[in-house]
Write an enzyme that holds these catalytic residues in place. Structure first.
Site, PDB file in Angstrom:
ATOM      1  N   CYS A   1      39.314 -12.328  66.657  1.00 42.08           N
ATOM      2  CA  CYS A   1      40.465 -12.648  67.508  1.00 42.08           C
ATOM      3  C   CYS A   1      41.707 -12.130  66.794  1.00 42.08           C
ATOM      4  CB  CYS A   1      40.571 -14.146  67.750  1.00 42.08           C
ATOM      5  SG  CYS A   1      42.140 -14.595  68.535  1.00 42.08           S
TER       6      CYS A   1
ATOM      7  N   CYS B   1      44.208 -14.882  65.814  1.00 41.35           N
ATOM      8  CA  CYS B   1      43.741 -15.674  64.656  1.00 41.35           C
ATOM      9  C   CYS B   1      43.939 -14.879  63.374  1.00 41.35           C
ATOM     10  CB  CYS B   1      42.273 -16.061  64.834  1.00 41.35           C
ATOM     11  SG  CYS B   1      42.016 -17.450  65.959  1.00 41.35           S
TER      12      CYS B   1
ATOM     13  N   ASP C   1      55.998  -9.083  70.124  1.00 39.71           N
ATOM     14  CA  ASP C   1      54.909  -8.385  70.806  1.00 39.71           C
ATOM     15  C   ASP C   1      54.893  -6.921  70.353  1.00 39.71           C
ATOM     16  OD1 ASP C   1      53.225  -8.975  73.686  1.00 39.71           O
ATOM     17  OD2 ASP C   1      53.497  -6.880  73.088  1.00 39.71           O
TER      18      ASP C   1
ATOM     19  N   HIS D   1      42.735 -21.988  67.957  1.00 39.21           N
ATOM     20  CA  HIS D   1      42.207 -20.999  68.893  1.00 39.21           C
ATOM     21  C   HIS D   1      41.631 -21.671  70.142  1.00 39.21           C
ATOM     22  CE1 HIS D   1      40.213 -17.204  70.174  1.00 39.21           C
ATOM     23  NE2 HIS D   1      39.426 -18.089  70.788  1.00 39.21           N
TER      24      HIS D   1
ATOM     25  N   ASN E   1      49.804 -15.672  80.800  1.00 41.17           N
ATOM     26  CA  ASN E   1      48.806 -15.012  81.651  1.00 41.17           C
ATOM     27  C   ASN E   1      47.465 -15.715  81.462  1.00 41.17           C
ATOM     28  OD1 ASN E   1      50.557 -12.993  82.646  1.00 41.17           O
ATOM     29  ND2 ASN E   1      50.325 -11.833  80.751  1.00 41.17           N
TER      30      ASN E   1
ATOM     31  N   HIS F   1      43.304 -15.664  73.341  1.00 41.65           N
ATOM     32  CA  HIS F   1      43.813 -16.745  72.494  1.00 41.65           C
ATOM     33  C   HIS F   1      45.130 -17.125  73.146  1.00 41.65           C
ATOM     34  CE1 HIS F   1      44.760 -18.344  68.171  1.00 41.65           C
ATOM     35  NE2 HIS F   1      45.720 -18.775  68.993  1.00 41.65           N
TER      36      HIS F   1
ATOM     37  N   HIS G   1      48.591 -17.816  74.528  1.00 43.99           N
ATOM     38  CA  HIS G   1      49.894 -17.437  73.978  1.00 43.99           C
ATOM     39  C   HIS G   1      50.939 -17.473  75.076  1.00 43.99           C
ATOM     40  CE1 HIS G   1      47.731 -13.837  75.318  1.00 43.99           C
ATOM     41  NE2 HIS G   1      48.909 -13.326  75.656  1.00 43.99           N
TER      42      HIS G   1
ATOM     43  N   HIS H   1      54.371 -15.705  76.312  1.00 45.11           N
ATOM     44  CA  HIS H   1      55.310 -14.591  76.177  1.00 45.11           C
ATOM     45  C   HIS H   1      56.725 -15.145  76.313  1.00 45.11           C
ATOM     46  CE1 HIS H   1      52.364 -11.212  76.777  1.00 45.11           C
ATOM     47  NE2 HIS H   1      51.684 -12.172  77.378  1.00 45.11           N
TER      48      HIS H   1
HETATM   49  P1  AMP Z   1      48.251 -10.910  77.618  1.00 46.52           P
HETATM   50  O1  AMP Z   1      48.088  -9.850  78.650  1.00 46.52           O
HETATM   51  O2  AMP Z   1      49.057 -12.081  78.119  1.00 46.52           O
HETATM   52  O3  AMP Z   1      46.938 -11.326  76.995  1.00 46.52           O
HETATM   53  O4  AMP Z   1      49.150 -10.259  76.480  1.00 46.52           O
HETATM   54  C1  AMP Z   1      48.685  -9.860  75.236  1.00 46.52           C
HETATM   55  C2  AMP Z   1      49.863  -9.299  74.513  1.00 46.52           C
HETATM   56  O5  AMP Z   1      49.528  -9.201  73.149  1.00 46.52           O
HETATM   57  C3  AMP Z   1      50.289  -7.896  74.981  1.00 46.52           C
HETATM   58  O6  AMP Z   1      51.658  -7.954  75.414  1.00 46.52           O
HETATM   59  C4  AMP Z   1      50.128  -7.044  73.720  1.00 46.52           C
HETATM   60  O7  AMP Z   1      51.152  -6.082  73.601  1.00 46.52           O
HETATM   61  C5  AMP Z   1      50.189  -8.072  72.618  1.00 46.52           C
HETATM   62  N1  AMP Z   1      49.497  -7.713  71.380  1.00 46.52           N
HETATM   63  C6  AMP Z   1      48.211  -7.273  71.238  1.00 46.52           C
HETATM   64  N2  AMP Z   1      47.929  -7.079  69.936  1.00 46.52           N
HETATM   65  C7  AMP Z   1      49.044  -7.422  69.234  1.00 46.52           C
HETATM   66  C8  AMP Z   1      49.385  -7.435  67.852  1.00 46.52           C
HETATM   67  N3  AMP Z   1      48.523  -7.058  66.888  1.00 46.52           N
HETATM   68  N4  AMP Z   1      50.637  -7.844  67.500  1.00 46.52           N
HETATM   69  C9  AMP Z   1      51.520  -8.214  68.436  1.00 46.52           C
HETATM   70  N5  AMP Z   1      51.252  -8.235  69.756  1.00 46.52           N
HETATM   71  C10 AMP Z   1      50.040  -7.831  70.156  1.00 46.52           C
HETATM   72 ZN    ZN Z   2      42.236 -16.785  68.131  1.00 46.19          ZN
END
Ligand code: AMP
Ligand code: ZN
Length: 114
Positions: free
Chosen positions: A4, A7, A30, A46, A86, A101, A103, A105
């Protein structure tokens, strides 16, 4: 949770510019920002979606939501912000959740169109 990405950021295995860290959650930018300011607020525990939360998780999520306005000036959110979660569903992914996981935004820093 193995494999993940969030994580791994929380454990420090993947480097990120963590701008806030407490017992419940971290905030980092992001990787692919959709607004001038785009942070992710990520619980340390998680779980993939809201559907997996128990009562203690709900309280923790409430504490996170309560902390975001307190961090307003630190994060540059004084002109307002938009929070988005989302969510993948049981039989589809209309919201396009990519990282499984939970989150939040945090979008800010410019006028946001719908
Ligand atoms: P979601 O579509 O809500 O799952 O959004 C996932 C978000 O995680 C996207 O906006 C990606 O740009 C962001 N993301 C993925 N990997 C990373 C990372 N290593 N560091 C920061 N953001 C990330
Ligand atoms: Zn996780």
């Amino acid at each position: 949770m193995e494999n993940c990405v969030f994580c791994k950021i929380i454990s420090g295995e993947i480097k990120s510019n963590i701008v806030y860290d407490d017992e419940d959650f971290v905030i980092f930018p992001d990787l692919n920002p959709k607004a001038k300011l785009h942070y992710l607020a990520v619980p340390k525990k998680h779980f993939a979606t809201l559907a997996e939360m128990d009562e203690a998780d709900s309280m923790m999520l409430g504490r996170i939501l309560g902390k975001i306005p307190i961090l307003s000036s630190k994060l540059g959110l004084e002109n307002g912000y938009r929070l988005i979660i989302n969510q993948k569903g049981e039989s589809g992914n209309d919201a396009g959740q990519e990282v499984m996981h939970l989150h939040i935004h945090i979008l800010a820093g410019e006028r946001l169109e719908m």
